[in-house]
Write a protein that holds these residues in place. Structure first.
Motif, mmCIF file in Angstrom:
data_model
loop_
_atom_site.group_PDB
_atom_site.id
_atom_site.type_symbol
_atom_site.label_atom_id
_atom_site.label_comp_id
_atom_site.label_asym_id
_atom_site.label_seq_id
_atom_site.Cartn_x
_atom_site.Cartn_y
_atom_site.Cartn_z
ATOM 1 N N GLU A 274 0.819 -1.211 0.000
ATOM 2 C CA GLU A 274 0.000 0.000 0.000
ATOM 3 C C GLU A 274 0.857 1.266 0.000
ATOM 4 O O GLU A 274 0.493 2.274 -0.614
ATOM 5 N N LYS A 275 2.013 1.210 0.675
ATOM 6 C CA LYS A 275 2.927 2.366 0.656
ATOM 7 C C LYS A 275 3.404 2.647 -0.761
ATOM 8 O O LYS A 275 3.486 3.793 -1.201
ATOM 9 N N VAL A 276 3.725 1.572 -1.488
ATOM 10 C CA VAL A 276 4.164 1.731 -2.876
ATOM 11 C C VAL A 276 3.022 2.300 -3.714
ATOM 12 O O VAL A 276 3.190 3.266 -4.458
ATOM 13 N N LEU A 277 1.845 1.707 -3.562
ATOM 14 C CA LEU A 277 0.690 2.122 -4.371
ATOM 15 C C LEU A 277 0.261 3.560 -4.072
ATOM 16 O O LEU A 277 -0.231 4.264 -4.951
ATOM 17 N N SER A 278 0.458 3.991 -2.810
ATOM 18 C CA SER A 278 -0.014 5.331 -2.431
ATOM 19 C C SER A 278 0.733 6.441 -3.166
ATOM 20 O O SER A 278 0.282 7.583 -3.208
ATOM 21 N N LYS A 279 1.891 6.101 -3.761
ATOM 22 C CA LYS A 279 2.611 7.093 -4.562
ATOM 23 C C LYS A 279 1.907 7.342 -5.897
ATOM 24 O O LYS A 279 2.128 8.362 -6.541
ATOM 25 N N LYS A 298 -3.431 -14.893 -3.193
ATOM 26 C CA LYS A 298 -2.944 -13.912 -4.165
ATOM 27 C C LYS A 298 -3.252 -12.510 -3.661
ATOM 28 O O LYS A 298 -4.174 -12.296 -2.863
ATOM 29 N N VAL A 299 -2.443 -11.572 -4.116
ATOM 30 C CA VAL A 299 -2.617 -10.174 -3.726
ATOM 31 C C VAL A 299 -3.745 -9.555 -4.550
ATOM 32 O O VAL A 299 -3.738 -9.623 -5.779
ATOM 33 N N VAL A 300 -4.697 -8.947 -3.860
ATOM 34 C CA VAL A 300 -5.826 -8.296 -4.525
ATOM 35 C C VAL A 300 -5.898 -6.843 -4.071
ATOM 36 O O VAL A 300 -5.762 -6.541 -2.880
ATOM 37 N N LEU A 301 -6.088 -5.954 -5.027
ATOM 38 C CA LEU A 301 -6.271 -4.530 -4.746
ATOM 39 C C LEU A 301 -7.766 -4.227 -4.726
ATOM 40 O O LEU A 301 -8.476 -4.540 -5.673
ATOM 41 N N VAL A 302 -8.234 -3.651 -3.627
ATOM 42 C CA VAL A 302 -9.647 -3.290 -3.502
ATOM 43 C C VAL A 302 -9.754 -1.768 -3.516
ATOM 44 O O VAL A 302 -9.103 -1.084 -2.713
ATOM 45 N N VAL A 303 -10.537 -1.237 -4.460
ATOM 46 C CA VAL A 303 -10.692 0.211 -4.603
ATOM 47 C C VAL A 303 -12.136 0.601 -4.348
ATOM 48 O O VAL A 303 -13.044 -0.221 -4.467
ATOM 49 N N GLU A 304 -12.324 1.856 -4.010
ATOM 50 C CA GLU A 304 -13.663 2.340 -3.695
ATOM 51 C C GLU A 304 -14.222 3.152 -4.857
ATOM 52 O O GLU A 304 -13.699 4.208 -5.209
#
Length: 353
Positions: A274-279, A298-304
């Motif tokens: 999340e730190k990487v993605l927050s950039k 597996k890694v899943v990204l959940v967005v709003e």
């Protein structure tokens, strides 16, 4: 019965407050104030009721909210430690913009009473400095409030930030603010912060937390932080926070052990991803592990409430991911489940998907 009368210099919104008229002020807030002011009044009465303890609710961000009992003596010790660290003298001004229903808001009131501060309170909104021109010597906010207050943040000379992780973009923004902002580490059980990380005084993105005096730290067999602080807790506090000890007085926070993803035998910390993605992502999101036949998880990204196609394009540009860290899938939630204090509840949000 124990007596916890306020410091002789304690003021509420500029009004000198003694033990005698604190009852009057508290009752006035309860009877005539807005909802957030009623909670302030109720806590002030609880503080001077002669009892040696206070009941406090936890936020419930990582589980079911619960009520724990704290000693007022320990809360006083915590306030004194904060006052010493931040050099808060009697009659210094303080801003309360957090709800007094949780420990962070309650402790702002305790610090004011113990240290003799002049405390001003505003509604605990997402942009608390929007309607005030006043400057403050000290204040506390959650990251969302900080982000929305950036143009006015210079009004708070010393600001502590806690309650949720601080994004990489917000860390960068804070370097350009002419105040002293500090990331804090703590929880209800430790009566807010036991460690501090200066954010805009020349420290870097991967800097570590430094513990306050009279606190000792270690790790257990899970590499989770163990806190021994007899002045604020009778019991040793065993956390679920995975850390890296830098020294006997410093640590780096890696993430919650509850959130660790085991993907292909590699243990991944969602908070690091999340730190990487927050950039790159300026939207509400979180990372979580989902069952996978091949990898185990597996890694899943959940967005709003965001388009998947835009996110896929962004992910393809990121080169900083290590093995298995790049999200394998994207899920969209119409609205995240959050606690009263604004923390995202990952599992509850996932249960709705």
């Amino acid at each position: 019965m124990a007596s916890y009368n306020p410091h002789h210099a304690f003021r509420v919104n500029g009004r000198l407050t003694s033990g005698e008229n604190l009852f009057e002020i508290s009752y006035s807030l309860i009877k005539e104030g807005e909802e957030f002011e009623k909670h302030i009044g109720e806590f002030l009465l609880d503080w001077i009721d002669g009892s040696s303890t206070i009941s406090v609710k936890t936020s419930g961000s990582t589980g079911t909210p619960k009520t724990i009992v704290l000693k007022k003596e320990h809360m006083v010790n915590s306030a004194l430690a904060t006052g010493s660290y931040f050099d808060l003298a009697p009659e210094s001004s303080a801003l309360l913009c957090l709800p007094a229903t949780y420990i962070a808001g309650k402790m702002m009131l305790v610090r004011a009473m113990v240290l003799g501060l002049n405390i001003y309170f505003v509604p605990p909104t997402s942009n608390p400095l929007e309607d005030t021109n006043r400057s403050f010597d000290f204040g506390a906010m959650v990251p969302m409030q900080v982000k929305n207050s950036l143009p006015n943040l210079h009004q708070v000379k010393k600001l502590i930030i806690g309650g949720a992780p601080i994004s990489a973009s917000l860390r960068e923004d804070l370097k350009n603010v002419s105040n002293a902002s500090y990331e804090t580490y703590g929880m209800t059980e430790t009566i807010t912060h036991i460690a501090i990380n200066p954010l805009n005084t020349g420290t870097g993105f991967e800097s570590s937390f430094s513990i306050l005096p009279d606190v000792k730290i270690s790790v257990d067999e899970r590499n989770c932080l163990v806190i021994n602080a007899p002045k604020i807790s009778d019991e040793t506090v065993v956390t679920n926070d995975v850390v890296e000890l830098v020294s006997e007085k410093e640590f780096k926070w890696l993430g919650r052990i509850d959130n660790v993803i085991n993907s292909g035998g590699v243990k991944l910390h969602p908070e690091h991803i999340e730190k990487v993605l927050s950039k790159y992502l300026n939207i509400p999101f979180f990372v979580i592990g989902v069952e996978d036949e091949e990898l185990g998880q597996k890694v899943v990204l959940v967005v709003e409430n965001t388009s998947k196609s835009d996110i896929h394009k962004t992910l393809d540009k990121i080169l900083e991911f290590k093995k298995f860290e790049k999200p394998k899938a994207i899920m969209v939630s119409k609205e995240f489940k959050r606690t009263e204090s604004g923390k995202v509840q990952r599992q509850k949000t996932m249960s709705l998907l």
